[in-house]
Design an enzyme around this catalytic site. Structure first.
Site, mmCIF file in Angstrom:
data_model
loop_
_atom_site.group_PDB
_atom_site.id
_atom_site.type_symbol
_atom_site.label_atom_id
_atom_site.label_comp_id
_atom_site.label_asym_id
_atom_site.label_seq_id
_atom_site.Cartn_x
_atom_site.Cartn_y
_atom_site.Cartn_z
ATOM 1 N N GLU A 1 0.697 -1.352 -0.509
ATOM 2 C CA GLU A 1 -0.207 -0.142 0.248
ATOM 3 C C GLU A 1 0.806 1.146 -0.362
ATOM 4 O O GLU A 1 1.939 1.330 0.045
ATOM 5 C CB GLU A 1 -1.191 0.058 1.920
ATOM 6 C CG GLU A 1 -1.850 -0.972 1.597
ATOM 7 C CD GLU A 1 -2.790 -0.897 2.741
ATOM 8 O OE1 GLU A 1 -2.821 -0.144 2.592
ATOM 9 O OE2 GLU A 1 -3.493 -1.864 2.724
ATOM 10 N N GLN B 1 31.052 -1.200 -17.788
ATOM 11 C CA GLN B 1 32.534 -1.095 -18.084
ATOM 12 C C GLN B 1 33.034 -1.485 -18.857
ATOM 13 O O GLN B 1 33.473 -0.225 -19.618
ATOM 14 C CB GLN B 1 32.579 -0.864 -16.527
ATOM 15 C CG GLN B 1 34.293 0.749 -16.312
ATOM 16 C CD GLN B 1 33.569 1.579 -16.633
ATOM 17 O OE1 GLN B 1 32.266 2.186 -15.828
ATOM 18 N NE2 GLN B 1 34.390 2.409 -16.887
ATOM 19 N N GLY C 1 31.715 0.079 -22.059
ATOM 20 C CA GLY C 1 32.137 1.073 -22.552
ATOM 21 C C GLY C 1 30.762 1.684 -23.444
ATOM 22 O O GLY C 1 29.622 1.572 -22.936
ATOM 23 N N GLU D 1 10.083 -7.541 -3.845
ATOM 24 C CA GLU D 1 9.914 -8.786 -1.910
ATOM 25 C C GLU D 1 10.930 -9.147 -1.276
ATOM 26 O O GLU D 1 10.986 -9.778 -1.095
ATOM 27 C CB GLU D 1 10.875 -10.012 -2.805
ATOM 28 C CG GLU D 1 9.385 -11.194 -3.862
ATOM 29 C CD GLU D 1 8.787 -10.794 -4.422
ATOM 30 O OE1 GLU D 1 8.195 -9.893 -4.558
ATOM 31 O OE2 GLU D 1 8.478 -11.146 -5.670
ATOM 32 N N THR E 1 12.881 -5.266 0.375
ATOM 33 C CA THR E 1 14.644 -4.132 -0.444
ATOM 34 C C THR E 1 15.785 -5.118 0.630
ATOM 35 O O THR E 1 15.586 -5.950 1.554
ATOM 36 C CB THR E 1 14.491 -2.925 0.458
ATOM 37 O OG1 THR E 1 14.850 -2.921 1.967
ATOM 38 C CG2 THR E 1 13.592 -2.117 -0.305
ATOM 39 N N SER E 2 16.982 -4.964 0.316
ATOM 40 C CA SER E 2 18.722 -5.333 0.476
ATOM 41 C C SER E 2 18.338 -4.627 2.197
ATOM 42 O O SER E 2 18.924 -5.582 3.087
ATOM 43 C CB SER E 2 19.000 -4.312 -0.027
ATOM 44 O OG SER E 2 19.395 -4.892 -1.602
HETATM 45 N N1 COS Z 1 6.990 -16.898 7.757
HETATM 46 C C1 COS Z 1 5.844 -16.870 9.035
HETATM 47 N N2 COS Z 1 6.132 -16.041 9.450
HETATM 48 C C2 COS Z 1 6.713 -14.271 10.211
HETATM 49 C C3 COS Z 1 7.561 -15.338 9.355
HETATM 50 C C4 COS Z 1 7.969 -16.010 8.498
HETATM 51 N N3 COS Z 1 9.136 -15.760 7.241
HETATM 52 N N4 COS Z 1 8.515 -13.317 9.280
HETATM 53 C C5 COS Z 1 7.753 -13.224 10.370
HETATM 54 N N5 COS Z 1 6.694 -14.288 10.679
HETATM 55 C C6 COS Z 1 5.649 -13.721 11.720
HETATM 56 C C7 COS Z 1 6.425 -14.022 12.734
HETATM 57 O O1 COS Z 1 6.414 -14.857 13.674
HETATM 58 C C8 COS Z 1 5.280 -12.855 13.673
HETATM 59 O O2 COS Z 1 4.039 -13.578 14.506
HETATM 60 P P1 COS Z 1 3.386 -13.460 15.862
HETATM 61 O O3 COS Z 1 2.850 -12.430 15.441
HETATM 62 O O4 COS Z 1 2.277 -14.717 15.977
HETATM 63 O O5 COS Z 1 4.672 -13.542 16.261
HETATM 64 C C9 COS Z 1 4.673 -11.485 13.277
HETATM 65 O O6 COS Z 1 4.415 -12.444 11.575
HETATM 66 C C10 COS Z 1 5.014 -10.775 12.742
HETATM 67 O O7 COS Z 1 6.561 -10.915 12.959
HETATM 68 P P2 COS Z 1 7.784 -9.475 12.774
HETATM 69 O O8 COS Z 1 7.833 -9.019 14.830
HETATM 70 O O9 COS Z 1 9.592 -10.413 12.337
HETATM 71 O O10 COS Z 1 7.891 -8.801 12.280
HETATM 72 P P3 COS Z 1 7.864 -7.168 12.275
HETATM 73 O O11 COS Z 1 6.534 -6.362 11.728
HETATM 74 O O12 COS Z 1 8.822 -6.644 12.919
HETATM 75 O O13 COS Z 1 9.022 -6.939 10.618
HETATM 76 C C11 COS Z 1 9.560 -7.280 8.560
HETATM 77 C C12 COS Z 1 8.507 -7.935 9.700
HETATM 78 C C13 COS Z 1 10.398 -6.248 8.102
HETATM 79 C C14 COS Z 1 10.343 -8.303 8.610
HETATM 80 C C15 COS Z 1 8.551 -7.000 7.373
HETATM 81 O O14 COS Z 1 7.771 -6.538 7.317
HETATM 82 C C16 COS Z 1 9.058 -7.140 5.579
HETATM 83 O O15 COS Z 1 9.465 -8.676 5.542
HETATM 84 N N6 COS Z 1 8.679 -6.021 5.232
HETATM 85 C C17 COS Z 1 9.215 -6.243 3.626
HETATM 86 C C18 COS Z 1 8.042 -6.937 2.460
HETATM 87 C C19 COS Z 1 7.724 -7.471 1.639
HETATM 88 O O16 COS Z 1 8.967 -8.079 1.131
HETATM 89 N N7 COS Z 1 7.305 -6.345 0.648
HETATM 90 C C20 COS Z 1 7.740 -6.357 -0.656
HETATM 91 C C21 COS Z 1 6.600 -6.442 -1.166
HETATM 92 S S1 COS Z 1 5.278 -7.815 -1.437
HETATM 93 S S2 COS Z 1 5.461 -8.168 -3.478
#
Ligand code: COS
Length: 382
Positions: free
Chosen positions: A129, A338, A341, A366, A368-369
C-alpha cells in the site's frame, strides 16, 4: 556451463533454453520498447503457459507442473538469462498462487489454480500500500463483515500485474471482534463492482511485466473467499515471500551469468591498443570477480531451494540468497557496462543497458536489501 546439482535441473534448463531461443529472444526487445502505457502481453503470457512455464511449481492435481523448488529456481535463472521480464511474468503467477496453494481450502484451489496454471487467468499478490511497503504489517485496507460478505475498501500500489489481474490475493484488516488489529487474506474476483485498476507508467525496467495500482471502494467479497484463518494474513504473506525471495535470487543469478557471458564475448572481440581487451589485466580482474560472484550467488540460491524442497526452515537462507544474488547482479551489470563502454551504454549495440535497467528492481521487490539484512540479523541475534 552452469552448475547443476540435480540431474533434473539439466532438463529444466534445456527446456527453458530451447523455448527462449525460439519464442523469447525474437520479441524481448520489442516488448521493452513499446510506447507508454505498457500493455500486459496476454498472448505472450499464454504462450508461456502453453509451454508449461506458468504454474511450473503448482501441484499437478491443480493443473501445475509439480516441479521442485530447485527446478523452479533453475527455470527462473534461465528465463532471466534470456529476458528478465519474461522470468517475472512467470514468477508473479507463482507468488500470487502460493497463498492459495498453501493456505486455501479445496474449493478455492479447484476454482482458482487450474486456469491460472495455464496462463488463462492472471493472479496478483496484493500486499503493498502507499504506506505499507517495507512496513508490510501497516495495512490500512479494511474488510467489514456484512451478512455473508465483507465490504472491502483500500488502496494498493506497486502490484505486479495488478493493472490486469483477474484474481487478487488481497491483504487487509478484517474489522471483526477478535481479529480487529490483525492482517487477513481474502481472494478477490477483480471484475467485482467498485474496483479500479491502473497501469503504472514509465518504469525503469522489467517493462513487459506490468505493474499496477488498485482502488477498492465498497467491494463485496463473499466470506467464503477468506483465505485460511482470519488474522493470520501477515504470517501467510511472510511465508509466501520466503519462497518468492529464492525466485528473485535466481533472477539475479541469471542476470549475473548473462552479464558475464556478454562481457567475455565482447572482451575477446574488442581490440584496443593493438590486441583484444581480454588481454588486459584490468578486464581480466573484472571477469574473475564477476565469475566468483555468480558462482557464489548460484550456490546460495540452490541451497535455499534445496532446504525448501526438503521441508526444512529456509527463511534465513532465502534472505542470504536474495540479498547476495541481487547485489551480485548489480555488480555484474555495472562491470559489464564498464567493459562494454559506449557499446554498453547505447542499447542499439548490446543488451547491457536493458540488463542494467531490469536488474535494479531485484534489490527492491520482495523485500529490499535493507529488509533482507534486517531479517538476517534478527534471526541471528534473537
Ligand atoms: N514466516 C512465518 N511467519 C513469520 C515470518 C516468516 N518468514 N516472518 C515473520 N513471521 C511472523 C512472526 O512469527 C510474527 O508472528 P506472531 O505475531 O504470531 O508472533 C509476525 O509474523 C510478526 O513478525 P515480526 O515481528 O518479525 O515482524 P516485523 O513487523 O517486526 O517485521 C518485516 C517484519 C520488516 C521483516 C516484514 O514486514 C517484511 O519482510 N517486510 C518487507 C515486506 C516485503 O518484502 N515487501 C515487498 C513487497 S511484497 S511483493
Amino acid at each position: 556451463m552452469p552448475y547443476n546439482i540435480d540431474p533434473k535441473q539439466e532438463a529444466a534448463r534445456e527446456k527453458a533454453k530451447e523455448f527462449c531461443e525460439k519464442e523469447v529472444v525474437p520479441v524481448a526487445k520489442d516488448l521493452d520498447r513499446r510506447p507508454e502505457p505498457q500493455v500486459f502481453p496476454k498472448d505472450f503470457f499464454k504462450k508461456l503457459g502453453d509451454a508449461g512455464f506458468i504454474g511450473y511449481a503448482f501441484p499437478k492435481e491443480y493443473g501445475g507442473g509439480g516441479y521442485s523448488n530447485l527446478e523452479y529456481a533453475t527455470l527462473m535463472e534461465e528465463l532471466a538469462y534470456y529476458d528478465p521480464p519474461t522470468c517475472l511474468l512467470a514468477a508473479v503467477q507463482e507468488l500470487a498462487a502460493y497463498p492459495i496453494i498453501a493456505f486455501g481450502n479445496e474449493e478455492q484451489k479447484k476454482k482458482y489454480l487450474p486456469p491460472a496454471a495455464k496462463g488463462e487467468t492472471v493472479l496478483s499478490f496484493v500486499l503493498t500500500e502507499p504506506e505499507a511497503g517495507s512496513d508490510a504489517a501497516n495495512q490500512k485496507a479494511s474488510a467489514v463483515p456484512e451478512g455473508d460478505h465483507y465490504i472491502l475498501n483500500g488502496e494498493k500500489i506497486f502490484i505486479m500485474h495488478g493493472d490486469v489481474c483477474d484474481t487478487g490475493v488481497v491483504f487487509c484488516r478484517i474489522q471483526e471482534e477478535g481479529v480487529r488489529d490483525k492482517v487477513s487474506a481474502i481472494i478477490v474476483d477483480m471484475d467485482s463492482p467498485g474496483i479500479e485498476q491502473k497501469t503504472l507508467e514509465y518504469k525503469m525496467g522489467m517493462k513487459a511485466a506490468t505493474t499496477g495500482r488498485i482502488w477498492f471502494k465498497d467491494v463485496k467479497v463473499p466470506k467464503q473467499n477468506l483465505l485460511g484463518e482470519p488474522g493470520k494474513g501477515f504470517r501467510y504473506a511472510m511465508q509466501t515471500l520466503d519462497g518468492a525471495r529464492i525466485g528473485v535470487a535466481a533472477q539475479g543469478v541469471g542476470i549475473c551469468q548473462r552479464a558475464l557471458d556478454e562481457s567475455i564475448s565482447y572482451a575477446k572481440k574488442r581490440v584496443q591498443f593493438g590486441s583484444p581487451i581480454a588481454k588486459l589485466q584490468a578486464i581480466q580482474w573484472k571477469i574473475a570477480d564477476m565469475s566468483t560472484q555468480v558462482e557464489a550467488a548460484r550456490l546460495l540460491t540452490y541451497k535455499a531451494a534445496v532446504l525448501q524442497d526438503e521441508g526444512k526452515r529456509f527463511s534465513l537462507e532465502a534472505c542470504h540468497a536474495k540479498l547476495f544474488a541481487s547485489e551480485a547482479a548489480h555488480f555484474c551489470v555495472d562491470e559489464a557496462l564498464q567493459i562494454h563502454g559506449g557499446y554498453g551504454f547505447i542499447e542499439e549495440f548490446s543488451i547491457i543497458g536493458k540488463l542494467y535497467r531490469d536488474q535494479r528492481v531485484t534489490e527492491i521487490y520482495e523485500g529490499t536489501s535493507e529488509i533482507q539484512r534486517l531479517v538476517i540479523a534478527s534471526s541471528l541475534l534473537r
